[in-house]
Design an enzyme around this catalytic site. Sequence first.
Site, PDB file in Angstrom:
ATOM      1  N   HIS A 263       1.068  -1.347  -0.027  1.00 34.43           N
ATOM      2  CA  HIS A 263      -0.274   0.404   0.126  1.00 34.43           C
ATOM      3  C   HIS A 263       1.411   1.767   0.641  1.00 34.43           C
ATOM      4  O   HIS A 263       1.676   1.061   0.901  1.00 34.43           O
ATOM      5  CB  HIS A 263      -1.174  -0.305   0.966  1.00 34.43           C
ATOM      6  CG  HIS A 263      -2.081   1.095   1.446  1.00 34.43           C
ATOM      7  ND1 HIS A 263      -2.843   0.477   0.750  1.00 34.43           N
ATOM      8  CD2 HIS A 263      -1.722   2.251   1.366  1.00 34.43           C
ATOM      9  CE1 HIS A 263      -4.167   1.850   1.155  1.00 34.43           C
ATOM     10  NE2 HIS A 263      -3.406   2.807   1.341  1.00 34.43           N
ATOM     11  N   HIS A 336      -7.127   7.674  12.764  1.00 38.41           N
ATOM     12  CA  HIS A 336      -8.177   7.086  11.830  1.00 38.41           C
ATOM     13  C   HIS A 336      -7.932   5.948  10.586  1.00 38.41           C
ATOM     14  O   HIS A 336      -6.582   5.984  11.083  1.00 38.41           O
ATOM     15  CB  HIS A 336      -9.309   7.876  11.064  1.00 38.41           C
ATOM     16  CG  HIS A 336      -8.729   8.360   9.766  1.00 38.41           C
ATOM     17  ND1 HIS A 336      -7.337   9.169   9.630  1.00 38.41           N
ATOM     18  CD2 HIS A 336      -8.759   8.588   8.569  1.00 38.41           C
ATOM     19  CE1 HIS A 336      -6.935   9.794   8.378  1.00 38.41           C
ATOM     20  NE2 HIS A 336      -8.470   9.213   7.961  1.00 38.41           N
TER      21      HIS A 336
END
Length: 385
Positions: A263, A336
């Site tokens: 990623h 988050h």
Amino acid sequence: MPHYHTLGQIPHKRHTQFRKPDGQLYSEQLFSTEGFSSHYSLLYHCHPPTEIVKVGEPYAVMPEVAEEKMLKHRSFQGFSIQPEADYLKSRKPVLVNSDCHISLAAPQQSTKDYFYKNADADELLFVHEGSGILHTQYGRLEFGYGDYLLIPRGTIYQLEFSNTQNRLFIVESFSPIRFPKRYLSPYGQLLENSPFCERDIRQPKDLETIDRAGDFIILIKKKGIMYPIHYGHHPFDVVGWDGCEYPFALSIHDFEPITGRVHQPPPVHQTFEGHNFVVCSFCPRLFDYHPLAVPAPYNHSNIDSDEVLYYVDGDFMSRKHVTRGMITLHPAGIPHGPHPGAVEKSLGAKETKELAVMVDTFHPLQITRQALDIEDKQYVMSWAE
């Protein structure tokens, strides 16, 4: 930031006599940024661009801040902003700080009765729905779904829409908006490893020279006040111009995503930057190709920046209940990441069709009254599902 461009008639040398067919002089105007130390263009008018004939009563347009300080994840339903006929009245600021203002707009009508100039900020208009033509002194610039329109501060413009169905995501920057420095050579060319290049930049064309006397109102925004200034000649009376400072379009669909075996961090999606903020484009792309790759984004701490994500189209595997035009705000100070179940669900996925615009600010954002009107107050608890 864009490369040198020219349209229409210009003299052989700058700052020299340039005469009309009847022998009168054209009026030269220098349009420069950051004083005289950065980009500029030279425009040649049929009449001096200084002919003010009347000044109207100014009125306030400063955003109404409802919350100056907060620390929780927020979400706003952008398409709940109701359409309005007038372009300027339709612009609703939702998140603001001293570096930039983020607004939503759903204008139904073209700007015909006035011209507009933002004297404080570069404007980046992202076209979510609708199409039309941006009219400026530099010529016509056609736009449609997925276009970024970059309008330098001080540019006089009108928007002509093709129909009444229009949705805009707008970033006003109180510093120049530019391409990221790491994409540019020392002399300003976009590098081979940049996710877009000069071929993707659409410049104004079809210069419109309107030599007409009358009463032409330009609404000029300066320090939260709108000033109605009337001029004696049409502002688009330019017969020619050249330079490197002008409005242009760049389609999000021409952004070529940078991918890897695992990623990639958000900076690979960066498209523009201003002082203390960046703008990124999340586009359809292949996922990571390491055999054990986790396509879902990892949890990350917002230590230095507020993260704003504007959802445009497609499927977002990291987030539940996403709607078109939805805005999420993840403030600096708390981490988050994907919603529960999203990580496992993403395993084995080969690609994403998501399309979104992200704005990361390095100073906290304040929430306006209009933003509270469209807030999804349950969003902060969505990680507990």
